[in-house]
Design a protein around this motif. Structure first.
Motif, PDB file in Angstrom:
ATOM      1  N   TYR A  66      16.883 -44.102 -67.419  1.00 53.61           N
ATOM      2  CA  TYR A  66      16.453 -43.421 -66.211  1.00 53.61           C
ATOM      3  C   TYR A  66      17.297 -43.835 -65.033  1.00 53.61           C
ATOM      4  CZ  TYR A  66      12.411 -41.741 -68.658  1.00 53.61           C
ATOM      5  OH  TYR A  66      11.615 -41.093 -69.538  1.00 53.61           O
ATOM      6  N   PHE A  67      17.410 -42.926 -64.081  1.00 55.14           N
ATOM      7  CA  PHE A  67      18.080 -43.257 -62.829  1.00 55.14           C
ATOM      8  C   PHE A  67      17.129 -42.999 -61.675  1.00 55.14           C
ATOM      9  CE2 PHE A  67      21.702 -42.632 -65.529  1.00 55.14           C
ATOM     10  CZ  PHE A  67      22.565 -43.610 -65.088  1.00 55.14           C
ATOM     11  N   ARG A  68      17.124 -43.905 -60.724  1.00 57.76           N
ATOM     12  CA  ARG A  68      16.378 -43.673 -59.498  1.00 57.76           C
ATOM     13  C   ARG A  68      17.366 -43.731 -58.342  1.00 57.76           C
ATOM     14  NH1 ARG A  68      11.481 -42.562 -60.227  1.00 57.76           N
ATOM     15  NH2 ARG A  68      11.601 -41.984 -58.035  1.00 57.76           N
ATOM     16  N   VAL A  69      17.081 -42.923 -57.319  1.00 57.42           N
ATOM     17  CA  VAL A  69      17.933 -42.955 -56.138  1.00 57.42           C
ATOM     18  C   VAL A  69      17.485 -44.117 -55.260  1.00 57.42           C
ATOM     19  CG1 VAL A  69      18.578 -41.722 -54.050  1.00 57.42           C
ATOM     20  CG2 VAL A  69      18.395 -40.479 -56.206  1.00 57.42           C
ATOM     21  N   ASN A  70      18.426 -44.950 -54.849  1.00 58.71           N
ATOM     22  CA  ASN A  70      18.094 -46.095 -54.003  1.00 58.71           C
ATOM     23  C   ASN A  70      17.770 -45.663 -52.575  1.00 58.71           C
ATOM     24  OD1 ASN A  70      18.424 -48.082 -55.967  1.00 58.71           O
ATOM     25  ND2 ASN A  70      20.636 -48.188 -55.627  1.00 58.71           N
ATOM     26  N   ASP A  71      16.892 -46.407 -51.921  1.00 59.14           N
ATOM     27  CA  ASP A  71      16.597 -46.149 -50.506  1.00 59.14           C
ATOM     28  C   ASP A  71      16.305 -47.480 -49.806  1.00 59.14           C
ATOM     29  OD1 ASP A  71      13.975 -46.838 -51.128  1.00 59.14           O
ATOM     30  OD2 ASP A  71      13.242 -44.778 -51.136  1.00 59.14           O
ATOM     31  N   TYR A  72      15.707 -47.406 -48.635  1.00 59.89           N
ATOM     32  CA  TYR A  72      15.518 -48.639 -47.849  1.00 59.89           C
ATOM     33  C   TYR A  72      14.705 -49.674 -48.617  1.00 59.89           C
ATOM     34  CZ  TYR A  72      15.161 -51.532 -43.645  1.00 59.89           C
ATOM     35  OH  TYR A  72      15.268 -52.562 -42.742  1.00 59.89           O
ATOM     36  N   ARG A  73      13.790 -49.189 -49.445  1.00 61.61           N
ATOM     37  CA  ARG A  73      12.934 -50.139 -50.183  1.00 61.61           C
ATOM     38  C   ARG A  73      13.686 -50.883 -51.285  1.00 61.61           C
ATOM     39  NH1 ARG A  73       8.821 -45.348 -50.626  1.00 61.61           N
ATOM     40  NH2 ARG A  73      10.886 -44.486 -50.938  1.00 61.61           N
ATOM     41  N   THR A  74      14.879 -50.394 -51.612  1.00 60.88           N
ATOM     42  CA  THR A  74      15.702 -51.090 -52.597  1.00 60.88           C
ATOM     43  C   THR A  74      16.219 -52.418 -52.027  1.00 60.88           C
ATOM     44  OG1 THR A  74      16.457 -48.917 -53.316  1.00 60.88           O
ATOM     45  CG2 THR A  74      17.716 -50.800 -54.110  1.00 60.88           C
ATOM     46  N   ILE A  75      16.356 -52.472 -50.709  1.00 59.61           N
ATOM     47  CA  ILE A  75      16.969 -53.644 -50.070  1.00 59.61           C
ATOM     48  C   ILE A  75      15.951 -54.780 -50.056  1.00 59.61           C
ATOM     49  CG2 ILE A  75      18.159 -54.509 -48.035  1.00 59.61           C
ATOM     50  CD1 ILE A  75      18.674 -51.566 -47.246  1.00 59.61           C
ATOM     51  N   ALA A  76      16.299 -55.866 -50.722  1.00 59.05           N
ATOM     52  CA  ALA A  76      15.317 -56.927 -50.955  1.00 59.05           C
ATOM     53  C   ALA A  76      15.325 -58.015 -49.892  1.00 59.05           C
ATOM     54  CB  ALA A  76      15.576 -57.549 -52.324  1.00 59.05           C
ATOM     55  N   VAL A  77      16.267 -57.946 -48.966  1.00 48.86           N
ATOM     56  CA  VAL A  77      16.312 -58.960 -47.906  1.00 48.86           C
ATOM     57  C   VAL A  77      16.207 -58.254 -46.555  1.00 48.86           C
ATOM     58  CG1 VAL A  77      17.703 -60.578 -49.260  1.00 48.86           C
ATOM     59  CG2 VAL A  77      18.847 -58.880 -47.816  1.00 48.86           C
ATOM     60  N   GLU A  78      16.009 -59.022 -45.525  1.00 51.96           N
ATOM     61  CA  GLU A  78      15.860 -58.421 -44.207  1.00 51.96           C
ATOM     62  C   GLU A  78      17.183 -57.839 -43.724  1.00 51.96           C
ATOM     63  OE1 GLU A  78      13.208 -59.723 -40.561  1.00 51.96           O
ATOM     64  OE2 GLU A  78      15.056 -60.873 -40.668  1.00 51.96           O
ATOM     65  N   THR A  79      17.110 -56.661 -43.101  1.00 51.97           N
ATOM     66  CA  THR A  79      18.323 -56.075 -42.515  1.00 51.97           C
ATOM     67  C   THR A  79      18.484 -56.585 -41.082  1.00 51.97           C
ATOM     68  OG1 THR A  79      17.065 -54.184 -41.695  1.00 51.97           O
ATOM     69  CG2 THR A  79      18.098 -53.951 -43.868  1.00 51.97           C
ATOM     70  N   ILE A  80      19.697 -56.462 -40.545  1.00 56.49           N
ATOM     71  CA  ILE A  80      19.887 -56.856 -39.140  1.00 56.49           C
ATOM     72  C   ILE A  80      19.067 -55.955 -38.224  1.00 56.49           C
ATOM     73  CG2 ILE A  80      22.126 -58.027 -39.274  1.00 56.49           C
ATOM     74  CD1 ILE A  80      23.439 -55.410 -38.361  1.00 56.49           C
ATOM     75  N   TRP A  81      18.814 -54.713 -38.648  1.00 54.42           N
ATOM     76  CA  TRP A  81      18.030 -53.811 -37.783  1.00 54.42           C
ATOM     77  C   TRP A  81      16.651 -54.441 -37.522  1.00 54.42           C
ATOM     78  CZ3 TRP A  81      22.462 -51.912 -37.532  1.00 54.42           C
ATOM     79  CH2 TRP A  81      23.169 -51.379 -38.612  1.00 54.42           C
TER      80      TRP A  81
END
Ligand SMILES: [Zn+2]
Length: 525
Positions: free
Chosen positions: A80-95
């Motif tokens: 299976y393939f899933r499209v990555n999004d913000y929830r894929t990011i496992a650490v805090e972003t600078i934003w």
């Protein structure tokens, strides 16, 4: 200090310098004269999601988890393939981090910022279909407020499936100008938002990506790089060259206007997520694997007759490979990698297959007799961390930096009829403003270091778990002595998913739209 990140997806000095030489980009030329500039080394897989996410987190993909556009998930019944999004990011972003420190942030058109983080400021993500752009923007009234801005057009800003279906590499010559013009309108719409927010609700950190640079180079690179521009262009080629100049001239106008608005007391950085270069051949990795007995096609699978042929649907490719009789396969060109079929092999067998493949791939020759694979990256060496397994077992670097093809081919390596654009690991980084050395050209810095420049510029501490070092050589030593970069002890623990919105997973429309775009860019070739 107010800080601006002017992102140019896929920008490369080869093309920018050419535009400067043609007199198309005087503001960029001036910016460079007043800044410290260098080549910027991209992530080990130099593609948009991984590279911008590393720039936005100070972490490598083994730690942030955003390896590719898609996430491959093997299961007992298939792939299976899933499209990555913000929830894929496992650490805090600078934003999120900058917002948590009490500052305001504007983030426009970045891949993987939907569902939007609930920051103090504004988020309008890139790669979102028009009908979801409103709900993917933050705060919830942002979209309504922007609708009156000059040039605002949701169908241009969003990811329109019909437009993406034009499929870049299938474009007829008479459609090229239309495609370039679409990106001229698109950048104008994004710039309108940027300009409006900078005037009416300025942020401490303002970041935007203009992604048409990448799109246009994918299509028209051979008309942008002086080493490949035809000496006697045909009439339609002349028009294409002219419209490309109009595109870059507009970007240059935007740059000039933003510099002016930023004024003396702001710092501004121009960065790209990767560079660009020319690819001249196609490497059919699954054909290579089949020829060596590692992959079994299910029945007859047509050979790619022309380099413009795409996989219509990923599941078609998945079902074209008999996974039960396959030890290794390639699934998406964007990851440029080979997966070992670990579902059907023991650990020892899998490791043996991998060692054999490395040996054989380094011997793979092109029609000219030259070696085609210049580097093979093992995932545990290049993407250590909790998300190592989101990388394929082996990631290839080809001699022309091209992306692999996942189709069956008539030979393992085939020259392209026309040279095309492909990502190069070296992009651009320029910084300008108080304390930064003027007119300095450095060798190369790493994209993972860019958020350290941004946070320091904002007067914030740099989280202790950021990788890479602070690019101190951007600054005058005396200045830096008075304002040294400060690192926190230990990590900042919040995860992106905890901070993100509560939207359900991407719906089918969104997934389909993103797949169309990837196909349009040749990533599902
Ligand atoms: Zn990119």
């Amino acid at each position: 200090m107010k800080t601006i990140l002017f992102g140019l997806d896929g920008a490369t000095y080869t093309v920018l310098d050419h535009m400067v030489a043609q007199g198309v980009m005087p503001n960029f030329q001036k910016f460079r004269e007043e800044s410290t500039s260098c080549r910027l080394r991209s992530t080990p897989l130099p593609i948009t999601p991984q590279a911008w996410t590393t720039l936005a987190t100070g972490r490598s993909a083994g730690n942030h988890g955003m390896h590719d556009f898609l996430r491959y998930e093997p299961t007992q019944d298939g792939v299976y393939f899933r499209v990555n999004d913000y929830r894929t990011i496992a650490v805090e972003t600078i934003w999120q981090y900058v917002s948590d420190q009490g500052k305001r942030v504007t983030v426009l058109n970045f891949f993987g910022t939907a569902p939007p983080p609930k920051i103090n400021g504004h988020v309008m993500p890139g790669f979102v279909p028009p009908k979801h752009l409103r709900r993917s923007s933050h705060p919830s009234d942002l979209f309504a407020k922007l609708q009156h801005v000059d040039g605002f057009d949701v169908n241009v800003l969003g990811l329109d499936t019909n437009i993406e279906k034009m499929g870049l590499q299938k474009l007829d010559p008479d459609q090229w100008v239309e495609w370039i013009d679409l990106h001229i309108r698109r950048e104008k719409a994004w710039y309108g938002i940027l300009d409006h927010l900078m005037r009416t609700e300025p942020s401490d950190l303002t970041a935007i990506v203009f992604d048409g640079v990448d799109k246009i180079q994918h299509l028209a690179y051979r008309y942008l790089d002086p080493s490949t521009i035809p000496g006697n262009p045909l009439d339609w080629e002349k028009k294409v060259i002219e419209r490309c100049k109009v595109y870059f001239k507009q970007i240059d106008d935007f740059l000039g206007a933003v510099v002016k608005r930023a004024g003396k007391w702001a710092r501004m950085f121009i960065a790209s997520d990767h560079g660009f270069t020319v690819t001249t051949e196609i490497v059919y990795v699954n054909k290579f694997l089949a020829d060596h007995g590692y992959l079994t096609w299910r029945g007859e699978v047509a050979e790619d007759a022309k380099e413009a042929v795409f996989v219509d649907k990923l599941p078609n490719l998945v079902s074209a490979i008999d996974l039960k009789k396959t030890k290794a396969f390639a699934m998406t060109p964007s990851c440029n990698g080979i997966y070992i079929n670990r579902q059907h092999l023991s650990e020892a067998e899998a490791n043996q297959v991998r060692d054999e493949l490395i040996e054989k791939l380094y011997k793979l020759k092109g029609p000219d007799g030259g070696l085609v694979v210049t580097e093979i990256k093992k995932r545990e060496d290049w993407w250590p961390g909790p998300y190592t397994e989101r990388a394929p077992d082996l990631t290839l670097t080809l001699r022309d930096h091209g992306l692999i093809s996942i189709l069956n081919g008539k030979a393992q390596v085939v020259p392209r009829e026309e040279p095309a654009g492909t990502h190069h690991p070296h992009g651009v980084l320029l910084g300008r403003g108080p304390g930064i050395v003027e007119g300095q050209e450095l060798e190369v810095r790493d994209i993972i270091e860019v958020p350290q420049l941004l946070l320091h510029s904002l007067g914030l501490e740099i989280p202790g778990d950021y990788e890479g070092s602070f690019p101190a050589n951007f600054y005058e030593p005396e200045y830096l002595a008075s304002d040294p970069p400060r690192k926190t002890h230990g990590a900042v623990a919040a995860t992106a998913s905890a901070a993100a919105g509560d939207d359900a997973n991407l719906d089918e429309d969104e997934e389909a739209a993103i797949m169309e775009r990837l196909r349009g860019l040749g990533y599902l070739e």
